[in-house]
Design an enzyme around this catalytic site. Structure first.
Site, mmCIF file in Angstrom:
data_model
loop_
_atom_site.group_PDB
_atom_site.id
_atom_site.type_symbol
_atom_site.label_atom_id
_atom_site.label_comp_id
_atom_site.label_asym_id
_atom_site.label_seq_id
_atom_site.Cartn_x
_atom_site.Cartn_y
_atom_site.Cartn_z
ATOM 1 N N ASP A 22 18.007 -72.108 -17.450
ATOM 2 C CA ASP A 22 17.360 -71.637 -18.659
ATOM 3 C C ASP A 22 17.541 -70.118 -18.716
ATOM 4 O OD1 ASP A 22 15.541 -71.396 -20.801
ATOM 5 O OD2 ASP A 22 13.836 -71.250 -19.426
ATOM 6 N N GLU B 126 15.516 -67.589 -21.139
ATOM 7 C CA GLU B 126 14.272 -66.834 -21.335
ATOM 8 C C GLU B 126 13.191 -67.322 -20.376
ATOM 9 O OE1 GLU B 126 13.327 -66.181 -25.685
ATOM 10 O OE2 GLU B 126 15.026 -67.534 -25.792
HETATM 11 MG MG LIG Z 1 12.484 -70.504 -20.879
#
Ligand SMILES: [Mg+2]
Length: 200
Positions: free
Chosen positions: A7, A9
């Site tokens: 991922d 962010e």
């Molecule tokens: Mg995230």
């Protein structure tokens, strides 16, 4: 062959919308997938607020250019890229990701696209690559004969985490830890790196 699916962010860079909300002084924009698991609902909400404030892509990109990766993120990513293939799978948009990818040494990223009015700069909509982008991507990688190891911090990461040969939360919230007690949860890059190495 292993592909490490990360991922963006909350794992490598701060939440882009939160950074934008703080700089622009619009606290309503601080809602993320942690608060609203329905991504479509969240995006409609965000675009409505941008419209209300007359803010376009240019203003958002100026803020994003000032955001730095989390301390240690670049070094962590560089290390993982030496031992495995890495794909960042993010529900952000290519127009937002670009300045951050430069700061991370241009890793591979699969994300989505904003629809922008070229004349006014208004963000009029967005295009998701496919339904359940992260889960769909790891399943496609599996179909291509690859194994995946996944890590993320939020609700939209759960599918890829549970469906990979190994999956880890990173700097996640208590609610997710409680809901998925079998998924290891780490807060330091050194721990995540160690876990990835062990899973390879
Ligand atoms: Mg995230």
């Amino acid at each position: 062959m292993n592909v490490v699916c990360l991922d963006l962010e909350g794992v490598l860079v701060p939440e882009i919308w939160i950074a934008f909300a703080k700089t622009a002084g619009i606290p309503e924009l601080e809602r993320t997938t942690r608060d609203e698991p329905d991504y479509d609902k969240l995006m409609e909400y965000r675009l409505d607020i941008l419209r209300e404030h007359g803010l376009g892509l240019k203003e958002i990109q100026e803020v994003i250019a000032k955001i730095d990766p989390m301390p240690g993120a670049r070094e962590f990513l560089d290390e993982v890229r030496q031992i495995a293939q890495v794909i960042i799978i993010s529900d952000t948009f290519s127009q937002f990701a670009k300045p951050l990818m430069q700061k991370l040494g241009f890793p591979t990223i699969f994300c989505n696209e904003l629809v922008v009015n070229d004349t006014t700069g208004e963000i009029t909509g967005y295009k998701m690559r496919c339904p359940e982008t992260k889960l769909t991507t790891v399943r496609a990688l599996h179909q291509a004969g690859l194994q995946t190891i996944a890590s993320g911090d939020s609700y939209n990461d759960v599918g890829m985490i549970l469906n990979s040969k190994a999956g880890f939360f990173f700097r996640t919230i208590d609610a997710l830890k409680k809901e998925y007690p079998d998924v290891p949860a780490y807060t330091e890059y050194s721990e995540l790196l160690q876990a990835i190495k062990a899973a390879l």
